[in-house]
Motif scaffolding. Structure first.
Motif, short mmCIF file in Angstrom:
data_model
loop_
_atom_site.label_atom_id
_atom_site.label_comp_id
_atom_site.label_asym_id
_atom_site.label_seq_id
_atom_site.Cartn_x
_atom_site.Cartn_y
_atom_site.Cartn_z
N ARG A 1 0.84 -1.20 0.00
CA ARG A 1 0.00 0.00 0.00
C ARG A 1 0.87 1.25 0.00
O ARG A 1 1.84 1.34 0.75
CB ARG A 1 -0.92 0.03 1.22
CG ARG A 1 -1.95 -1.07 1.24
CD ARG A 1 -2.89 -0.96 2.45
NE ARG A 1 -3.88 -2.03 2.43
CZ ARG A 1 -5.04 -1.98 1.79
NH1 ARG A 1 -5.36 -0.87 1.12
NH2 ARG A 1 -5.88 -3.00 1.80
N VAL A 2 0.50 2.20 -0.84
CA VAL A 2 1.19 3.50 -0.88
C VAL A 2 0.13 4.58 -0.90
O VAL A 2 -0.75 4.59 -1.77
CB VAL A 2 2.10 3.64 -2.12
CG1 VAL A 2 2.75 5.01 -2.13
CG2 VAL A 2 3.15 2.55 -2.16
N THR A 3 0.21 5.50 0.06
CA THR A 3 -0.76 6.59 0.16
C THR A 3 -0.04 7.92 0.07
O THR A 3 0.97 8.14 0.75
CB THR A 3 -1.53 6.51 1.50
OG1 THR A 3 -2.18 5.24 1.59
CG2 THR A 3 -2.57 7.62 1.58
N TYR A 4 -0.56 8.80 -0.76
CA TYR A 4 -0.01 10.15 -0.88
C TYR A 4 -0.86 11.10 -0.04
O TYR A 4 -2.09 11.03 -0.05
CB TYR A 4 -0.01 10.60 -2.35
CG TYR A 4 0.97 9.84 -3.21
CD1 TYR A 4 2.31 9.72 -2.84
CD2 TYR A 4 0.57 9.26 -4.42
CE1 TYR A 4 3.21 9.03 -3.64
CE2 TYR A 4 1.47 8.57 -5.21
CZ TYR A 4 2.79 8.46 -4.81
OH TYR A 4 3.69 7.78 -5.61
N PRO B 1 -6.46 11.94 1.62
CA PRO B 1 -5.28 11.23 1.13
C PRO B 1 -5.65 10.34 -0.06
O PRO B 1 -6.79 9.88 -0.17
CB PRO B 1 -4.85 10.38 2.34
CG PRO B 1 -5.47 11.05 3.51
CD PRO B 1 -6.77 11.63 3.02
N VAL B 2 -4.68 10.13 -0.94
CA VAL B 2 -4.90 9.30 -2.12
C VAL B 2 -4.16 7.99 -1.97
O VAL B 2 -2.93 7.97 -1.80
CB VAL B 2 -4.42 10.03 -3.40
CG1 VAL B 2 -4.57 9.11 -4.61
CG2 VAL B 2 -5.18 11.32 -3.61
N GLU B 3 -4.89 6.88 -2.00
CA GLU B 3 -4.26 5.58 -1.92
C GLU B 3 -3.90 5.14 -3.35
O GLU B 3 -4.74 4.61 -4.08
CB GLU B 3 -5.18 4.56 -1.25
CG GLU B 3 -4.47 3.28 -0.89
CD GLU B 3 -5.33 2.35 -0.04
OE1 GLU B 3 -4.80 1.75 0.90
OE2 GLU B 3 -6.54 2.25 -0.32
N ALA B 4 -2.66 5.39 -3.74
CA ALA B 4 -2.23 5.12 -5.11
C ALA B 4 -2.07 3.64 -5.38
O ALA B 4 -2.31 3.16 -6.49
CB ALA B 4 -0.91 5.86 -5.39
#
Length: 230
Positions: A24-27, A32-35
């Motif tokens: 999981r990668v969140t910006y 927040p955007v979970e890319a």
């Protein structure tokens, strides 16, 4: 950033290859955007996997997390069963080819291909042999002394591929390596790229939005949308 580091691990069929689990990668943002939203992905040794999907779906972020440019919020990246999620980029033994190649304009073709070998302190004779071998493989034999500015777009991408292969990475990641080229040239180079990667029994993941390109290069294609694999 250096494209890759020298690895004692051979490319090819040894080991279990790449294993991505629950990544999981969140910006940050409002919201927040979970890319990348809990991705599981396995790539067997010697396999070329295409990561296909529209712009903004998380493909490049996933690639960046695998190579170590982006730190994931959760999940693991493993190679041959060893967790490398917190391993520094230069110690992973992974190579990366960018969309625009990111070549050094002040270096010759040979200087670009040999960059990773220079950083690793490879002896001059071995270095020169490896550069010559790779330039021949990518169809640029005799181009070593040329300046990068003298090359066409397709030739530059061939140099970028050769540079990434030079240190013998155990995994090669390609982020839309042909998208900056016109459609005719992209098709020709895609076929050549697939042949080059198979010649080295390279384990690879290639991000693309072009189904035809994925078909020409890859052994297996997985689709991504809104941060998840379909």
């Amino acid at each position: 950033m250096n494209d890759s580091t020298l690895s004692d691990a051979p490319t090819g069929t040894a080991g279990t290859g790449l294993e991505v689990s629950g990544l999981r990668v969140t910006y940050p943002g409002k919201p927040p955007v979970e890319a990348v939203a809990g991705v599981d992905l396995g790539v067997a040794p010697g396999q070329i996997v295409g990561l296909l999907g529209p712009s903004g779906c998380g493909k490049s972020t996933l690639l960046s997390a695998i190579v170590g440019v982006v730190e994931p919020d959760a999940g693991t990246v493993a190679w041959d069963g060893v967790d490398v999620t917190r391993t520094p980029i230069h110690q992973r033994g992974f190579g990366l080819v960018f969309q625009d190649g990111q070549l050094f304009p002040h270096r010759t073709v040979a200087g670009n291909v040999g960059f990773g070998l220079d950083m690793a302190g490879v002896a001059r004779e071995e270095r020169d042999e490896r550069i010559s071998e790779l330039l021949d493989v990518v169809g640029l034999a005799g181009y070593g002394a040329r300046e990068i500015t003298e090359l066409s777009g397709g030739q530059r991408q061939r140099v970028a591929v050769a540079r990434s292969l030079a240190p013998r990475p155990r995994l090669l990641l390609l982020d839309e390596p042909l998208s900056a080229l016109d459609s005719e040239l992209r098709g020709r180079l895609a076929a050549d790229l697939g042949e080059i990667l198979r010649r080295f029994s390279m384990t690879a993941v290639m991000v693309t939005h072009d189904p035809r390109e994925a078909e020409l290069v890859c052994d297996r294609v997985v689709r991504m949308r809104d941060g998840v694999l379909l």
